[in-house]
Design an enzyme around this catalytic site. Structure first.
Site, short mmCIF file in Angstrom:
data_model
loop_
_atom_site.label_atom_id
_atom_site.label_comp_id
_atom_site.label_asym_id
_atom_site.label_seq_id
_atom_site.Cartn_x
_atom_site.Cartn_y
_atom_site.Cartn_z
N ARG B 44 60.61 67.41 42.52
CA ARG B 44 61.10 68.18 43.65
C ARG B 44 62.45 67.60 44.06
O ARG B 44 62.83 66.51 43.63
CB ARG B 44 60.11 68.20 44.83
CG ARG B 44 59.49 66.88 45.10
CD ARG B 44 59.64 66.21 46.43
NE ARG B 44 60.85 66.39 47.16
CZ ARG B 44 61.85 65.52 47.20
NH1 ARG B 44 61.81 64.38 46.52
NH2 ARG B 44 62.92 65.75 47.92
N ALA B 46 66.37 69.55 45.17
CA ALA B 46 67.17 70.60 44.53
C ALA B 46 67.84 70.13 43.24
O ALA B 46 67.68 70.78 42.18
CB ALA B 46 68.20 71.13 45.53
N ARG B 78 60.63 78.38 42.08
CA ARG B 78 60.88 78.16 43.50
C ARG B 78 62.17 78.91 43.88
O ARG B 78 63.17 78.83 43.17
CB ARG B 78 61.02 76.65 43.83
CG ARG B 78 59.74 75.87 43.48
CD ARG B 78 59.73 74.49 44.13
NE ARG B 78 59.56 74.59 45.58
CZ ARG B 78 59.69 73.55 46.40
NH1 ARG B 78 60.03 72.37 45.93
NH2 ARG B 78 59.49 73.70 47.70
N GLN B 178 57.43 63.90 52.18
CA GLN B 178 58.45 63.27 51.33
C GLN B 178 59.14 62.12 52.03
O GLN B 178 59.58 61.16 51.39
CB GLN B 178 59.50 64.31 50.91
CG GLN B 178 58.99 65.41 50.01
CD GLN B 178 58.53 66.62 50.79
OE1 GLN B 178 58.17 66.52 51.97
NE2 GLN B 178 58.54 67.77 50.16
N ASP B 219 69.27 72.37 50.10
CA ASP B 219 68.77 73.14 48.96
C ASP B 219 69.69 74.29 48.61
O ASP B 219 69.73 74.74 47.48
CB ASP B 219 67.35 73.63 49.24
CG ASP B 219 66.37 72.47 49.21
OD1 ASP B 219 66.26 71.76 50.22
OD2 ASP B 219 65.77 72.25 48.15
N LYS B 230 64.98 71.29 53.76
CA LYS B 230 63.55 71.09 54.04
C LYS B 230 63.20 71.44 55.48
O LYS B 230 63.93 71.09 56.41
CB LYS B 230 63.20 69.63 53.75
CG LYS B 230 61.76 69.21 54.04
CD LYS B 230 60.72 70.08 53.39
CE LYS B 230 60.88 70.20 51.89
NZ LYS B 230 59.99 71.25 51.31
#
Lengths: 340, 340
Positions: B44, B46, B78, B178, B219, B230
């Protein structure tokens, strides 16, 4: 659902630390068991810990123990919610003047009053919600946080009882997850629609336009209207202000502390790092990572649209309105019992 | 620590879903395994998913599969991070003109570039941090989120490498944690001081005055400077603005999407409700409670102090600066590869 109840020889509580997995009821049989239940958050929520501590002190007085010593021990369990010292002060006063019988009567009266007060507060607040409202709340200011009915959720319940359709949004409220575990659990029992979001999603939620108003509880309201409440409340107030969403605080007058001038002097409890490091047994961080874990934050009065009490809705400037509300509530109880 | 690496016959990644409990490295041997790893967030961030998808497509092309079909499958994993389509577009173009050899070379070049780009970006951003800075970040925009070094954490690493003392604060970043799991893990490996807070505590933290600046990743950055990142980033930006704390976005030019005029048209991925309902095996909510689980939010450009890219620091008005940065970065690569 009376979540704190006097049984004669003990105090019956629902163990909030086990919800929603298990509905476990405990009978606490000493002031020490009450203190442990408060510290470990088996019983939590400002009004609920006030009532539980009141009963714990009454229990101790009934078995001949020293009032001041037990009162000090119970007061030390958690520092932020003023209801705790307020309730203990009332029972200690009754014990000193009328002994065990008076102490028990006072503790039971505090619990009974809490339910009546919440229902009155709910009525006062329900007019702020329109039919079809989407209410964002935080943590749990419901039946579980009180003796019954709730403060913020009491406002929702009263609006629903009056025929309005209300949907509740709640952030999960890490670290202890009162929103995810408790608010969702008790609203579903009442068939009130509730949607849980991660605490990180409250910004996107408010920005999306779906939130009509925010309604939260309080652990201590200072004389100027600054509000100490569960960590994360301040963020909601800042978001609500930015998006012009009303931010309401549902606080019985027992939560108003006229002796505290403003939020800067409110003691904010810091809780164990392991509440953040682990979550109900699951690993969240590397084992010994540094953590800062304040249990409450302070929302300045300037971000508060109104404070809903059992005797009326107080708006800015708050100082006069809060003083007047406390005075009217004391008059209504038939006796003024100031804090020392 | 190269978190995404080409092995010849596969793609070696660290399984981020297992951290911090276990450091497990996987070799993905098909585009489908890469797609699964992206969807399940084993890989995970970007830039990292861009590099992994590029290698997945190169692997598929090497085994004679149809470029367009595999590219579409990988792009669909995604929706929010633009690096994914950007990287897939580059490898697909190379495959069409030069076959498998060119596709593999392009995928490896994307990964190599990412490390160089992050180091350059870190240098650009490090001048924004002073000695003794306290930096609040969010989620993980570190080595784990990229091929190596990181974007937001690249800025921190570059400042530390230049001799500045920097302390990092990070919210745990529910639902996938995260911040708590990954940012704390990788900073501790580098002996950079890090403190984790519950996401609910970021308001009190910023209000306390301890945060000197916020540095987050991205992202997708729209042409006007709106930033998708996020979930929870928007809240930090609102808090930073209120408290006059600079809010910096560390975004390589591969994250800038000039074809998206502003944040309103960015597709925000919604992820499974069970990410919120449960947490690494532990119960968080009643079983079937309603959940809203957006993975990203959009921070409007007006709340962004600066966007740090590998070719310079862009400030408002962003449109011209972002266009210029993308153009300079493409020139530096020796070839302009526009998105379709």
């Amino acid at each position: 659902m009376a979540t704190v109840a006097w049984t004669g020889g003990g105090i019956r509580i629902i163990d909030q630390s086990r919800l929603p997995d298990e509905e476990v009821w405990l009978v606490l049989r000493s002031a020490e068991e009450v203190a442990e239940a408060i510290t470990s958050m088996r019983v939590r929520g400002a009004p609920a810990i006030g009532a539980a501590a009141a009963m714990g002190l009454a229990l101790a007085v009934s078995s001949g123990r020293d009032v001041d010593e037990v009162a000090a021990m119970l007061t030390a369990t958690r520092p932020t919610a003023v209801n705790l010292e307020w309730a203990i002060h009332r029972v200690a006063g009754a014990a000193r003047s009328g002994g065990a019988t008076a102490a028990v009567a006072e503790a039971v009266a505090i619990a009974d009053e809490d339910v009546r007060v919440n229902r009155a507060l709910g009525q006062m607040g329900s007019s702020l919600l329109s039919d079809g409202s989407h209410v964002l709340t935080h943590c749990n200011a419901g039946a579980l946080a009180t003796v019954d009915y709730g403060t913020a959720l009491g406002v929702v319940r009263a609006a629903v009882a009056s025929g309005k359709r209300v949907r509740v949004w709640v952030g999960e409220t890490r670290p202890v997850l009162q929103g995810a575990r408790l608010t969702s659990w008790e609203l579903r029992r009442d068939r009130i629609p509730v949607t849980v979001v991660a605490d990180t999603a409250v910004g996107a939620l408010v920005a999306s336009g779906r939130v009509g108003c925010v309604v939260v509880g309080a652990d201590r309201v200072a004389a100027n209207g600054d509000v100490a409440n569960k960590i994360g409340t301040y963020t909601l107030a800042v978001l609500a202000t930015r998006h012009r969403v009303p931010f309401y605080v549902a606080a019985p007058t027992s939560t108003i502390d006229l002796a505290t001038p403003d939020g800067r002097t409110i003691v904010i409890e810091e809780r164990p790092a392991d509440e953040v490091r682990r979550l109900r047994g699951a690993t969240v961080t590397p084992d010994d990572v540094e953590v800062w874990n304040p249990a409450f934050d302070v929302t300045p009065a300037e971000l508060v649209t109104a404070i809903v009490t059992e005797v009326g809705v107080v708006t800015a400037p708050f100082a006069d309105g809060l003083r007047s509300a406390v005075s009217r509530a004391s008059d209504a109880r038939g006796a003024v019992v100031p804090l020392p």
